[in-house]
Design a protein around this motif. Structure first.
Motif: not given
Length: 172
Positions: A133-136, A153-155, A162-164
Motif C-alpha cells: 500500500x501507499x499514500x494515495x 483492493x481498497x482505500x 489515506x492509502x491505496x
C-alpha cells in the motif's frame, strides 16, 4: 556472521541489516523527501525511531528470513535504499515496501527490487499472496505496485494516511 544476502537481481543485491548499519537507516528515513509518505505527519525519523524499526527488521530477518532489506547496487556497492517485506500488524500478511535515497530515485531500482522480491516470496516461501500500500498522493510508489502485477483492493487509513491497498496472489 551468517550470510545476510537474500536475493540478487540484474543490478542489485538485497541483504539483511546489522545493528552497526543504523546510521544508513537514519540517513535514509531522516530525509524529509523519503519520510513524507511514511506517516501522517511526514516527519523524518529520529535516531530512536530508526533504531526501533531496525530492531524489528533484524528480528523479522532472523525469524522469517524477510523484513525490510538493504538494497545495494552491484556495480559499485552503493547502498541505494531499502526494500522488502514486513508482517503487516493487523493481519500478519507479508507487506512489501521500499524507499530509496533521493539520488537513486527514477533509475528503476525500486521496481527491480520489488520484482525480485515478488518472485523470491513465491519461489522461496509458502506464502500465497502479499499486500502493498501507499499514500494515495504517492504516484511513484503506486505505479511500482501496479507494475509488478498487484491489484488495487481498497482505500483505507493506515498510520494516519489515506492509502491505496493492493494484493498479489500467487498463480496456481
Amino acid at each position: 556472521m551468517t550470510d545476510l544476502k537474500v536475493l540478487e537481481t540484474e543490478r542489485l543485491i538485497l541483504t539483511g541489516w546489522r545493528a552497526d548499519q543504523l546510521d544508513d537507516l537514519v540517513a535514509l528515513h531522516g530525509d524529509a523527501s523519503t519520510a513524507r509518505y511514511l506517516s501522517a505527519s511526514g516527519a523524518p525519523w529520529t535516531r530512536e525511531q530508526a533504531e526501533s524499526r531496525l530492531a524489528v527488521w533484524m528480528d523479522e530477518f532472523a525469524n522469517h528470513r524477510m523484513g525490510k532489506l538493504r538494497v545495494i547496487r552491484k556495480s559499485d556497492g552503493a547502498l541505494v535504499g531499502r526494500a522488502g517485506y514486513s508482517l503487516y500488524p493487523p493481519t500478519g500478511e507479508p507487506e512489501i515496501g521500499y524507499a530509496l535515497y533521493p539520488e537513486y530515485r527514477g533509475a528503476g531500482y525500486a521496481r527491480e527490487a520489488a520484482e525480485g522480491l515478488r518472485d523470491w516470496l513465491f519461489r522461496e516461501t509458502d506464502w500465497t499472496h502479499f499486500i502493498g500500500f501507499a499514500d494515495v498522493r504517492n504516484a511513484a510508489s503506486l505505479k511500482i505496485l501496479r507494475s509488478i502485477g498487484m491489484e488495487p483492493t481498497k482505500v483505507a487509513v493506515d498510520n494516519g494516511m489515506e492509502c491505496q491497498f493492493h494484493v498479489l496472489r500467487k498463480a496456481v
